[in-house]
Design a protein around this motif. Structure first.
Motif, PDB file in Angstrom:
ATOM      1  N   TYR A   1       0.839  -1.200   0.000  1.00  0.00           N
ATOM      2  CA  TYR A   1       0.000   0.000   0.000  1.00  0.00           C
ATOM      3  C   TYR A   1       0.879   1.256   0.000  1.00  0.00           C
ATOM      4  N   ILE A   2       1.978   1.204   0.789  1.00  0.00           N
ATOM      5  CA  ILE A   2       2.905   2.337   0.800  1.00  0.00           C
ATOM      6  C   ILE A   2       3.562   2.466  -0.570  1.00  0.00           C
TER       7      ILE A   2
ATOM      8  N   GLY B   1       0.160  22.446 -12.340  1.00  0.00           N
ATOM      9  CA  GLY B   1       1.190  22.294 -11.312  1.00  0.00           C
ATOM     10  C   GLY B   1       0.571  22.107  -9.939  1.00  0.00           C
ATOM     11  N   VAL B   2      -0.460  22.920  -9.650  1.00  0.00           N
ATOM     12  CA  VAL B   2      -1.156  22.803  -8.364  1.00  0.00           C
ATOM     13  C   VAL B   2      -1.805  21.422  -8.245  1.00  0.00           C
ATOM     14  N   ALA B   3      -2.426  20.985  -9.335  1.00  0.00           N
ATOM     15  CA  ALA B   3      -3.096  19.685  -9.322  1.00  0.00           C
ATOM     16  C   ALA B   3      -2.099  18.554  -9.078  1.00  0.00           C
ATOM     17  N   PHE B   4      -0.953  18.646  -9.726  1.00  0.00           N
ATOM     18  CA  PHE B   4       0.067  17.610  -9.545  1.00  0.00           C
ATOM     19  C   PHE B   4       0.589  17.608  -8.112  1.00  0.00           C
ATOM     20  N   ALA B   5       0.755  18.814  -7.563  1.00  0.00           N
ATOM     21  CA  ALA B   5       1.214  18.903  -6.176  1.00  0.00           C
ATOM     22  C   ALA B   5       0.194  18.255  -5.248  1.00  0.00           C
ATOM     23  N   ALA B   6      -1.100  18.461  -5.558  1.00  0.00           N
ATOM     24  CA  ALA B   6      -2.155  17.874  -4.724  1.00  0.00           C
ATOM     25  C   ALA B   6      -2.014  16.345  -4.707  1.00  0.00           C
ATOM     26  N   VAL B   7      -1.773  15.757  -5.881  1.00  0.00           N
ATOM     27  CA  VAL B   7      -1.607  14.303  -5.936  1.00  0.00           C
ATOM     28  C   VAL B   7      -0.333  13.885  -5.191  1.00  0.00           C
ATOM     29  N   GLY B   8       0.758  14.631  -5.417  1.00  0.00           N
ATOM     30  CA  GLY B   8       2.034  14.292  -4.783  1.00  0.00           C
ATOM     31  C   GLY B   8       1.945  14.363  -3.267  1.00  0.00           C
ATOM     32  N   ILE B   9       1.367  15.457  -2.766  1.00  0.00           N
ATOM     33  CA  ILE B   9       1.237  15.611  -1.321  1.00  0.00           C
ATOM     34  C   ILE B   9       0.222  14.604  -0.796  1.00  0.00           C
ATOM     35  N   GLY B  10      -0.780  14.318  -1.639  1.00  0.00           N
ATOM     36  CA  GLY B  10      -1.766  13.307  -1.275  1.00  0.00           C
ATOM     37  C   GLY B  10      -1.127  11.951  -1.033  1.00  0.00           C
ATOM     38  N   ALA B  11       0.044  11.724  -1.615  1.00  0.00           N
ATOM     39  CA  ALA B  11       0.740  10.457  -1.399  1.00  0.00           C
ATOM     40  C   ALA B  11       1.499  10.465  -0.080  1.00  0.00           C
ATOM     41  N   LEU B  12       1.948  11.660   0.341  1.00  0.00           N
ATOM     42  CA  LEU B  12       2.811  11.730   1.528  1.00  0.00           C
ATOM     43  C   LEU B  12       2.062  11.423   2.815  1.00  0.00           C
ATOM     44  N   VAL B  13       0.818  11.933   2.912  1.00  0.00           N
ATOM     45  CA  VAL B  13       0.074  11.776   4.161  1.00  0.00           C
ATOM     46  C   VAL B  13      -0.181  10.296   4.474  1.00  0.00           C
ATOM     47  N   PRO B  14      -0.832   9.560   3.557  1.00  0.00           N
ATOM     48  CA  PRO B  14      -1.059   8.150   3.881  1.00  0.00           C
ATOM     49  C   PRO B  14       0.232   7.351   4.009  1.00  0.00           C
ATOM     50  N   ALA B  15       1.241   7.664   3.185  1.00  0.00           N
ATOM     51  CA  ALA B  15       2.492   6.902   3.274  1.00  0.00           C
ATOM     52  C   ALA B  15       3.096   7.059   4.665  1.00  0.00           C
ATOM     53  N   ALA B  16       3.017   8.271   5.221  1.00  0.00           N
ATOM     54  CA  ALA B  16       3.548   8.495   6.564  1.00  0.00           C
ATOM     55  C   ALA B  16       2.751   7.713   7.603  1.00  0.00           C
ATOM     56  N   ILE B  17       1.417   7.786   7.527  1.00  0.00           N
ATOM     57  CA  ILE B  17       0.591   7.112   8.531  1.00  0.00           C
ATOM     58  C   ILE B  17       0.765   5.599   8.434  1.00  0.00           C
ATOM     59  N   MET B  18       0.823   5.097   7.186  1.00  0.00           N
ATOM     60  CA  MET B  18       0.968   3.652   7.013  1.00  0.00           C
ATOM     61  C   MET B  18       2.291   3.157   7.574  1.00  0.00           C
TER      62      MET B  18
END
Lengths: 69, 536
Positions: free
Chosen positions: B141-142, B332-349
């Motif tokens: 999942y990570i 660019g903003v949209a891509f950042a949203a997806v990129g940052i969207g990956a960081l939050v769950p990856a950290a919690i997982m």
């Protein structure tokens, strides 16, 4: 223990409704009637979100902890 | 690459701002001492409604969801929309189940679902099985979060081939690993605010702006229907057919049941302050489901816009759609949203997997008298190891393989349902029966997945989650979610095993919980750690 009755509230049974309804494809697996160009399949399942929110909110309100003074 | 320069600059800027927040988070709601799992791993167990909403939302609706669900609709149509009923039914289920886990965990200072199983069934073996299942299911999942970032990088033209092309991905994960190490659960909790605001912004703009450019929703659904009609595949279309309805329903139900067995969702729930916070969140979290439904439809918009995936990576359709439809700066903003969207769950997982290792393997088998500080230290190091593993996974192995593993992850995590979820309601099962059920469920689940082929991606095995019932000798073309069938096998064996174990008078483990502890709440004298948090 009066506290334990909280988890036995009959209101909890109501939560079965938003669990069961979205699992019945015959209710929504059709094209007509359309809403804003969305086939029934899509708009009705999106509408089920509101059903879920409504039910959980109601059950929360009816079962929430009474704050003691 | 040069035509993407604006996108790259905006993406990098937003990414750096968020990373800075991750490091600062260690000081946010500052405890006297971060060196315990209650603090590092559960953020002090004191998050209120708002933080919990952003945290769980950021946790469950991942970057992978944002690229994969629309990609599923892009490829198969209606069948991919299962994500919507799945996220509708999951909240009432959680409402009923997780508040009990919250209560009993707070009374006994439990950190992981395996902790609970250990206490409830008095069986270190069963707890170990639950812990290993959780870790194995979480790892891919990570890795999948990286697939999300990679799709964005590929669209911006910075991830092509060769060694250097992987550098941006590695840098992103090094930063992530560093601030998770330092700040623990506080980092993703704080970053989740930014992530969600960006995602909401992007999606709202996308669902108003893109359909207007494509000629309205009717045209979009029309184009999608035309595409599926033209393909030879029998299973696709904008509606379900006779054969995939059972699969649709069982996949939605199975995924909903699996969702809150994942260690990272348990982490999010246990970090909240009291039962009312959880209940309130279960009525507010479906706001994300609405978002998800709209995101899913991006897949049809991509069909209508004539998007072609980069190479064979169908996950690039949404980034490609943004790239083609939006002005550069907003892409660019949209891509950042997806990129940052990956960081939050990856950290919690990674935190959740690390907690499982620390509590249920390290403390159980390596150092029985570990102090709070030692536990936190082991968890921090394990979170690093887990992330390095995830990066290696993506770099060395075909990304398609991690998607397959994620599929397997859902099936195997479901096999912990009898001991964790049903265990919260009844102690009827015998520990021997539960272990037998787990083995049977795992075995049958793997066997079914092994026998699912997917000609579209050229896989003879592990090609999907839809198991054809005709393989069991039934005269039908219907398919069913393999995980659901495996769970039924698991439950049947667990019941039989329990009856047999009782008949043979096999010794059962002691139950360390009391019935009233499943409804304890904040302010209750039975709940110890809340008053002591920060000072233990």
């Amino acid at each position: 223990m009066p506290d334990d009755k909280r988890d036995r509230s009959p209101w909890y049974w109501l939560l079965l409704v938003p669990i069961a309804i979205p699992l019945m494809p015959f209710l929504f697996n059709a094209d007509e009637p359309r809403l804003f160009g969305f086939p029934l399949f899509y708009w009705l399942q999106i509408a089920f979100i509101a059903l879920g929110v409504g039910t959980t909110t109601l059950v929360y309100q009816m079962t929430k902890r009474r704050r003691r003074p | 690459m040069s035509e993407h320069i604006t996108e790259i600059v905006i993406f990098t800027l937003l990414f750096l701002v968020v990373s800075g927040m991750g490091f600062v988070a260690a000081r946010w709601r500052r405890p006297t001492d971060l060196a315990s799992l209650n603090e590092w791993g559960l953020g002090g167990r004191n998050f209120g409604s708002w933080i919990t909403w952003f945290l769980i939302g950021g946790d469950l609706y991942t970057a992978y969801t944002f690229v994969a669900v629309p990609a599923l609709l892009f490829g198969a149509g209606a069948a991919g929309f299962f994500a919507v009923p799945y996220t509708v039914i999951t909240y009432p289920i959680v409402f009923l189940i997780m508040i009990r886990l919250w209560s009993v965990s707070h009374v006994h200072s439990l950190v992981t679902p395996a902790d609970f199983v250990r206490l409830r069934f008095g069986s270190p073996t069963l707890a170990l099985l639950v812990a290993i299942t959780g870790i194995v299911a979480t790892m891919p999942y990570i890795a999948l979060q990286l697939v999300g970032i990679e799709a964005v990088l590929q669209t911006m033209g910075v991830a092509g081939s060769g060694f250097l092309s992987d550098l941006p991905l590695i840098i992103a994960f090094v930063i992530l690993a560093a601030y998770t190490y330092q700040s623990g659960l506080r980092a993703p909790a704080l970053i989740a605010f930014v992530k969600d605001i960006l995602i909401y912004l992007v999606i709202l703009v996308a669902i108003i702006y893109i359909p207007a450019r494509l000629g309205g929703w009717s045209a979009i659904f029309g184009d999608a229907a035309a595409k599926f009609q033209a393909t030879p595949a029998p299973g696709d279309g904008v509606l379900l057919n006779q054969n995939n309805q059972l699969q649709y329903v069982t996949l939605a139900l199975g995924s909903a049941l699996a969702l809150f067995l994942y260690p990272h969702s348990v982490t999010g729930v246990l970090a909240s302050r009291n039962r009312d916070v959880i209940k309130r969140n279960m009525s507010a979290l479906p706001a994300y489901s609405l978002l998800l439904a709209l995101i899913a439809l991006l897949g049809f918009m991509a069909i209508s816009a004539g998007i072609k995936p980069i190479g064979t990576n169908v996950n690039t359709v949404v980034p490609q759609l943004f790239d083609q439809m939006f002005p550069d700066w907003f892409a660019g903003v949209a891509f950042a949203a997806v990129g940052i969207g990956a960081l939050v769950p990856a950290a919690i997982m990674s935190i959740a997997a690390a907690n499982l290792f620390t509590r249920n393997i390290y403390r159980e088998y390596i150092n029985k008298n570990a102090t709070d500080a030692q536990e936190a230290g082991v968890s921090k190091v394990t979170s690093l190891v887990v992330k390095v593993g995830a990066v290696l996974f993506i770099l060395l192995i075909d990304p398609q393989f991690s998607i397959d593993l994620q599929l397997i992850g859902g099936v195997i995590i479901l096999q912990t349902l009898p001991s964790v979820a049903i265990g919260l309601f009844t102690r009827w099962f015998h520990r021997g029966g539960l272990i037998a059920g787990w083995i049977a469920g795992m075995g049958s689940g793997m066997l079914m997945l092994y026998n699912i082929a997917n000609p579209a991606i050229n896989h003879a095995h592990f090609g999907g989650s839809a198991f054809a019932l005709e393989k069991l000798g039934l005269d039908t073309k219907m398919t069913i979610y393999a995980g659901f069938l495996a769970l039924i096998v698991n439950l049947v064996v667990a019941v039989l095993g329990t009856v047999v174990a009782r008949a043979m008078k096999a010794p059962d483990g002691p139950d360390g919980t009391q019935p009233d502890q499943y409804s304890a709440d904040e302010g209750d004298p039975r709940i110890k750690d809340l008053d002591l948090s920060g000072s233990t």
